[in-house]
Write an enzyme that holds these catalytic residues in place. Structure first.
Site, PDB file in Angstrom:
ATOM      1  CD1 TRP A  65      -2.494   1.692   2.242  1.00 45.19           C
ATOM      2  CD2 TRP A  65      -2.880   1.364   0.080  1.00 45.19           C
ATOM      3  NE1 TRP A  65      -3.533   2.514   1.871  1.00 45.19           N
ATOM      4  CE2 TRP A  65      -3.785   2.328   0.546  1.00 45.19           C
ATOM      5  CE3 TRP A  65      -2.931   1.001  -1.266  1.00 45.19           C
ATOM      6  CZ2 TRP A  65      -4.735   2.939  -0.279  1.00 45.19           C
ATOM      7  CZ3 TRP A  65      -3.872   1.600  -2.086  1.00 45.19           C
ATOM      8  CH2 TRP A  65      -4.770   2.559  -1.598  1.00 45.19           C
ATOM      9  CE  LYS A 112      -8.345   0.698   4.754  1.00 42.34           C
ATOM     10  NZ  LYS A 112      -9.064   0.118   3.586  1.00 42.34           N
ATOM     11  N   GLY A 156     -10.583   3.589   2.592  1.00 43.72           N
ATOM     12  CA  GLY A 156     -11.544   3.403   1.520  1.00 43.72           C
ATOM     13  C   GLY A 156     -11.362   2.074   0.814  1.00 43.72           C
ATOM     14  CE  LYS A 188     -11.082  -2.880   5.351  1.00 48.86           C
ATOM     15  NZ  LYS A 188     -10.183  -3.585   4.393  1.00 48.86           N
ATOM     16  CG  ASN A 248      -8.853  -9.154   6.271  1.00 48.95           C
ATOM     17  OD1 ASN A 248      -8.446  -9.382   7.409  1.00 48.95           O
ATOM     18  ND2 ASN A 248      -8.453  -8.095   5.581  1.00 48.95           N
TER      19      ASN A 248
END
Length: 360
Positions: free
Chosen positions: A19, A122, A150, A205, A270
């Site tokens: 990332w 996150k 996002g 999430k 995940n």
């Protein structure tokens, strides 16, 4: 009508994972950008090949992107009189406190203490159950900071495919610097002042995506996946509002958008962990194979923090039971299905309802 040109923007991205590398590539197409890697050999390899073979193999990085393993030199690259500056923290939650500690020691000496800092991690910190902004605040109490989040897979961003992100901060300077650094072409950046809501959405999430993967691994069908996504959205909204977030944030990119992507996307680590568990593999074996997922790392911390403020997270509880307590996946699913019926509207569990009365 002619408008005055904005000052140059200089960007330092700390963390050369997938990332951090993708964002550094995007920023370098517009502004002078340095990507810092802790591993000197990795930095040298990237400088020679303009490819991050470790995390984004096969993707060519812009020739304009610079690389370094010297943190002081990376930060000094921001020292351009009159230029705007931005530091992007591309490190995971587990490494955030240490990185912020390094910045706390270095930035004042370099005259960079007022540089806006945006983080991309996150999750909840495993040992303390802190959100990223709480970690940053302890090490850098006066930081002009915020989160970038996002629905986004790093590989697609690095490939230049369309993506929409949200930068969340109470500081206009941080929101403006992040937008200036990244917004353009196929990458759109939206702004929010709801930092807590954006971070809770990004954390929960991942846990819900593990649950969806388990359901898919058990071949429970797309109806079950849709139910998990919808009730998972209600779960993260309930938790976020209890922590001070705004309910409507969870209907946006960093709530519903990120949840749908992570719960259904083929690139989701995940979901992949959940699929493997649903297919009968042990968590230790999955992790030993090299698959890492923030949902596994933060699930227990999220559960414990929710318990501390008396907020029910049934899906998160079920995921923790499977991951850490030896409960069989189908047993956990059966326990969820056995819960008493609820009225979705009356009990306040809709995704935009801010009363805390509803439970799955």
């Amino acid at each position: 009508m002619n408008h005055p040109a904005l000052p140059c923007l200089r960007v330092a991205v700390l963390g050369a994972g997938s990332w951090g590398t993708a964002l550094a590539a995007a920023a370098s197409r517009r502004h002078p950008t340095v990507l810092w890697a802790r591993d000197a050999a990795q930095a040298a390899d990237m400088a020679a090949s303009h490819e991050n073979a470790r995390y984004l193999p096969g993707i060519s990085l812009p020739q304009s992107l610079n690389f370094s393993s010297d943190l002081d030199a990376t930060l000094r690259s921001l020292q351009d009189e009159g230029a705007r500056r931005l530091i992007v923290l591309g490190v995971p939650v587990a490494g955030l406190a240490a990185t912020c500690g390094e910045l706390a020691r270095r930035l004042p000496a370099l005259g960079l203490q007022d540089t806006p800092i945006v983080w991309t991690c996150k999750g909840f910190e495993a040992d303390t159950a802190r959100l990223p902004h709480e970690i940053v605040r302890e090490a850098l109490p006066d930081a002009i900071g915020g989160a970038l989040s996002g629905p986004s897979f790093a590989r697609e961003v690095a490939q230049g495919l369309p993506v929409a992100l949200t930068v969340a901060s109470t500081h206009n300077a941080l929101r403006e610097a992040t937008t200036a650094a990244l917004h353009g072409a196929a990458l759109r950046v939206y702004a929010s002042s709801d930092l807590v809501g954006v971070e809770v959405g990004g954390a929960l999430k991942n846990v819900i995506a593990v649950a969806c993967g388990i359901g898919d691994g058990l071949a429970l069908g797309t109806n079950a996946r849709a139910a998990l996504i919808t009730r998972g959205l209600a779960e993260m909204t309930r938790f976020g509002v209890a922590l001070g977030a705004r309910g409507e944030t969870f209907a946006g990119l960093t709530g519903l958008g990120d949840l749908v992507l992570t719960a259904t996307g083929e690139l989701s680590r995940n979901r992949r962990v959940g699929l493997e568990i649903g297919a009968g593999r042990k968590l230790a074996d999955i992790l030993a194979s090299g698959i890492t997922a923030e949902g596994v790392r933060c699930a227990r911390a999220a559960r414990d923090r929710a318990r501390a403020i008396n907020v029910e997270l049934p899906i998160t509880e079920a995921v923790c039971a499977v991951l850490f307590d030896g409960v069989a996946p189908m047993t956990a699913v059966s326990a969820l299905l056995a819960r008493d019926p609820r009225d979705e509207s009356v009990h306040g569990s809709g995704p935009l309802d801010e009363s805390l009365g509803g439970h799955l």
